[in-house]
Write a protein that holds these residues in place. Sequence first.
Motif, PDB file in Angstrom:
ATOM      1  N   GLN A 104      38.684  40.883  48.285  1.00  0.00           N
ATOM      2  CA  GLN A 104      38.186  39.677  47.639  1.00  0.00           C
ATOM      3  C   GLN A 104      39.340  38.836  47.096  1.00  0.00           C
ATOM      4  O   GLN A 104      40.363  39.358  46.673  1.00  0.00           O
ATOM      5  N   THR A 105      39.147  37.509  47.117  1.00  0.00           N
ATOM      6  CA  THR A 105      40.099  36.574  46.533  1.00  0.00           C
ATOM      7  C   THR A 105      39.396  35.789  45.434  1.00  0.00           C
ATOM      8  O   THR A 105      38.294  35.284  45.645  1.00  0.00           O
ATOM      9  N   ILE A 106      40.035  35.709  44.275  1.00  0.00           N
ATOM     10  CA  ILE A 106      39.483  34.984  43.137  1.00  0.00           C
ATOM     11  C   ILE A 106      40.470  33.898  42.740  1.00  0.00           C
ATOM     12  O   ILE A 106      41.681  34.126  42.714  1.00  0.00           O
ATOM     13  N   ASP A 107      39.944  32.703  42.426  1.00  0.00           N
ATOM     14  CA  ASP A 107      40.777  31.600  41.970  1.00  0.00           C
ATOM     15  C   ASP A 107      40.716  31.524  40.453  1.00  0.00           C
ATOM     16  O   ASP A 107      39.636  31.447  39.874  1.00  0.00           O
ATOM     17  N   ILE A 108      41.885  31.562  39.816  1.00  0.00           N
ATOM     18  CA  ILE A 108      41.990  31.450  38.362  1.00  0.00           C
ATOM     19  C   ILE A 108      42.940  30.305  38.060  1.00  0.00           C
ATOM     20  O   ILE A 108      44.156  30.452  38.197  1.00  0.00           O
ATOM     21  N   ASN A 109      42.399  29.163  37.697  1.00  0.00           N
ATOM     22  CA  ASN A 109      43.201  27.980  37.337  1.00  0.00           C
ATOM     23  C   ASN A 109      44.209  27.611  38.424  1.00  0.00           C
ATOM     24  O   ASN A 109      45.366  27.329  38.136  1.00  0.00           O
ATOM     25  N   GLY A 110      43.815  27.645  39.683  1.00  0.00           N
ATOM     26  CA  GLY A 110      44.700  27.290  40.783  1.00  0.00           C
ATOM     27  C   GLY A 110      45.557  28.424  41.297  1.00  0.00           C
ATOM     28  O   GLY A 110      46.338  28.246  42.219  1.00  0.00           O
ATOM     29  N   SER A 155      45.403  31.863  43.236  1.00  0.00           N
ATOM     30  CA  SER A 155      44.538  32.704  44.056  1.00  0.00           C
ATOM     31  C   SER A 155      45.029  34.141  44.004  1.00  0.00           C
ATOM     32  O   SER A 155      46.176  34.426  44.339  1.00  0.00           O
ATOM     33  N   VAL A 156      44.148  35.041  43.583  1.00  0.00           N
ATOM     34  CA  VAL A 156      44.494  36.457  43.454  1.00  0.00           C
ATOM     35  C   VAL A 156      43.681  37.245  44.471  1.00  0.00           C
ATOM     36  O   VAL A 156      42.457  37.151  44.495  1.00  0.00           O
ATOM     37  N   THR A 157      44.367  38.016  45.316  1.00  0.00           N
ATOM     38  CA  THR A 157      43.713  38.841  46.335  1.00  0.00           C
ATOM     39  C   THR A 157      44.026  40.298  46.058  1.00  0.00           C
ATOM     40  O   THR A 157      45.166  40.657  45.778  1.00  0.00           O
ATOM     41  N   PHE A 158      42.997  41.145  46.141  1.00  0.00           N
ATOM     42  CA  PHE A 158      43.126  42.582  45.901  1.00  0.00           C
ATOM     43  C   PHE A 158      42.725  43.323  47.165  1.00  0.00           C
ATOM     44  O   PHE A 158      41.686  43.032  47.756  1.00  0.00           O
ATOM     45  N   ASN A 159      43.563  44.276  47.605  1.00  0.00           N
ATOM     46  CA  ASN A 159      43.279  45.059  48.807  1.00  0.00           C
ATOM     47  C   ASN A 159      43.553  46.534  48.576  1.00  0.00           C
ATOM     48  O   ASN A 159      44.541  46.891  47.918  1.00  0.00           O
ATOM     49  N   ILE A 160      42.684  47.377  49.133  1.00  0.00           N
ATOM     50  CA  ILE A 160      42.924  48.817  49.150  1.00  0.00           C
ATOM     51  C   ILE A 160      43.616  49.124  50.468  1.00  0.00           C
ATOM     52  O   ILE A 160      43.096  48.825  51.542  1.00  0.00           O
ATOM     53  N   LEU A 161      44.811  49.711  50.402  1.00  0.00           N
ATOM     54  CA  LEU A 161      45.606  49.996  51.589  1.00  0.00           C
ATOM     55  C   LEU A 161      45.349  51.388  52.150  1.00  0.00           C
ATOM     56  O   LEU A 161      45.415  51.592  53.360  1.00  0.00           O
ATOM     57  N   ASN A 162      45.094  52.354  51.254  1.00  0.00           N
ATOM     58  CA  ASN A 162      44.976  53.738  51.684  1.00  0.00           C
ATOM     59  C   ASN A 162      44.159  54.523  50.664  1.00  0.00           C
ATOM     60  O   ASN A 162      44.218  54.231  49.471  1.00  0.00           O
ATOM     61  N   LYS A 163      43.406  55.513  51.139  1.00  0.00           N
ATOM     62  CA  LYS A 163      42.648  56.381  50.243  1.00  0.00           C
ATOM     63  C   LYS A 163      42.844  57.819  50.704  1.00  0.00           C
ATOM     64  O   LYS A 163      42.803  58.113  51.893  1.00  0.00           O
ATOM     65  N   GLU A 164      43.052  58.707  49.728  1.00  0.00           N
ATOM     66  CA  GLU A 164      43.128  60.131  50.030  1.00  0.00           C
ATOM     67  C   GLU A 164      42.578  60.926  48.851  1.00  0.00           C
ATOM     68  O   GLU A 164      42.559  60.452  47.729  1.00  0.00           O
ATOM     69  N   SER A 165      42.109  62.124  49.129  1.00  0.00           N
ATOM     70  CA  SER A 165      41.583  63.002  48.079  1.00  0.00           C
ATOM     71  C   SER A 165      42.678  63.945  47.632  1.00  0.00           C
ATOM     72  O   SER A 165      43.431  64.477  48.456  1.00  0.00           O
ATOM     73  N   ILE A 166      42.772  64.153  46.308  1.00  0.00           N
ATOM     74  CA  ILE A 166      43.781  65.052  45.755  1.00  0.00           C
ATOM     75  C   ILE A 166      43.140  65.911  44.675  1.00  0.00           C
ATOM     76  O   ILE A 166      42.054  65.611  44.183  1.00  0.00           O
ATOM     77  N   THR A 167      43.847  66.971  44.300  1.00  0.00           N
ATOM     78  CA  THR A 167      43.425  67.826  43.204  1.00  0.00           C
ATOM     79  C   THR A 167      44.520  67.832  42.146  1.00  0.00           C
ATOM     80  O   THR A 167      45.683  68.092  42.449  1.00  0.00           O
ATOM     81  N   VAL A 168      44.124  67.507  40.903  1.00  0.00           N
ATOM     82  CA  VAL A 168      45.055  67.483  39.786  1.00  0.00           C
ATOM     83  C   VAL A 168      44.505  68.404  38.710  1.00  0.00           C
ATOM     84  O   VAL A 168      43.402  68.189  38.221  1.00  0.00           O
ATOM     85  N   SER A 225      47.111  46.941  46.749  1.00  0.00           N
ATOM     86  CA  SER A 225      48.030  45.823  46.768  1.00  0.00           C
ATOM     87  C   SER A 225      47.344  44.614  46.156  1.00  0.00           C
ATOM     88  O   SER A 225      46.148  44.415  46.331  1.00  0.00           O
ATOM     89  N   ALA A 226      48.113  43.801  45.450  1.00  0.00           N
ATOM     90  CA  ALA A 226      47.601  42.557  44.883  1.00  0.00           C
ATOM     91  C   ALA A 226      48.588  41.448  45.212  1.00  0.00           C
ATOM     92  O   ALA A 226      49.806  41.652  45.203  1.00  0.00           O
ATOM     93  N   LYS A 227      48.038  40.281  45.511  1.00  0.00           N
ATOM     94  CA  LYS A 227      48.874  39.136  45.850  1.00  0.00           C
ATOM     95  C   LYS A 227      48.377  37.913  45.091  1.00  0.00           C
ATOM     96  O   LYS A 227      47.176  37.689  44.975  1.00  0.00           O
ATOM     97  N   LEU A 228      49.318  37.138  44.576  1.00  0.00           N
ATOM     98  CA  LEU A 228      49.014  35.909  43.853  1.00  0.00           C
ATOM     99  C   LEU A 228      49.675  34.745  44.582  1.00  0.00           C
ATOM    100  O   LEU A 228      50.859  34.817  44.920  1.00  0.00           O
ATOM    101  N   VAL A 229      48.908  33.692  44.852  1.00  0.00           N
ATOM    102  CA  VAL A 229      49.429  32.487  45.486  1.00  0.00           C
ATOM    103  C   VAL A 229      49.171  31.318  44.546  1.00  0.00           C
ATOM    104  O   VAL A 229      48.050  31.126  44.082  1.00  0.00           O
ATOM    105  N   ASN A 230      50.215  30.536  44.266  1.00  0.00           N
ATOM    106  CA  ASN A 230      50.088  29.361  43.405  1.00  0.00           C
ATOM    107  C   ASN A 230      49.601  28.193  44.253  1.00  0.00           C
ATOM    108  O   ASN A 230      50.380  27.542  44.940  1.00  0.00           O
ATOM    109  N   ASN A 231      48.294  27.921  44.215  1.00  0.00           N
ATOM    110  CA  ASN A 231      47.711  26.804  44.960  1.00  0.00           C
ATOM    111  C   ASN A 231      47.621  25.538  44.124  1.00  0.00           C
ATOM    112  O   ASN A 231      47.096  24.536  44.592  1.00  0.00           O
TER     113      ASN A 231
END
Length: 168
Positions: free
Chosen positions: A28-34, A36-49, A60-66
């Motif tokens: 998803q990409t959300i616009d906040i005052n010009g 644009s913020v995009t959030f992506n899941i790159l990888n998923k794995e199960s672990i035991t802690v 990963s997150a990316k911000l573009v100044n539009n």
Amino acid sequence: MKKLTSFSILILLMAFSFLKAQKISDGQTIDINGLSVTFNILNKESITVSGKDFDRYKVSAKLVNNSQKSYTVRLSNAPQIVTNTSLVELNCINATGAKLTSKKIDLKLKAQNVNVTYWAYTKDGKYQSFVIPIVAGYYLDGGDSVSDDAIFIVPKGEAPNVNVRSLQ
């Protein structure tokens, strides 16, 4: 009484800052005052802690100044410590922070480096020039982008519950 009033005001301000947060999901990409913020899941794995099962997400997150607005922080000529160059914060509410992983991602201004030449004596007594890069300021011009990656560990079977909010 004074401490109670100060504490109440602090809690109220924190509540208002979280009210401005918006939920963001994978892709998803959300616009906040010009911005644009995009959030992506790159990888998923199960672990035991510590004997408990969790899901580990690389995100990963990316911000573009539009906007037409440039963000700039200029540093003075004296030593100066800049602690907050973040524009946007992505906060994973259900992240555990286990195994030194993240609970949030801060998308920050870019550093503007300048090469400075200075002269000094070496150990051999020779007078020599050296070049050192220094940070002269921070910026994000219109059309520029910044990105960052993180690892979130969340309870087994849950997806990252991420909110995004502006810090400007």
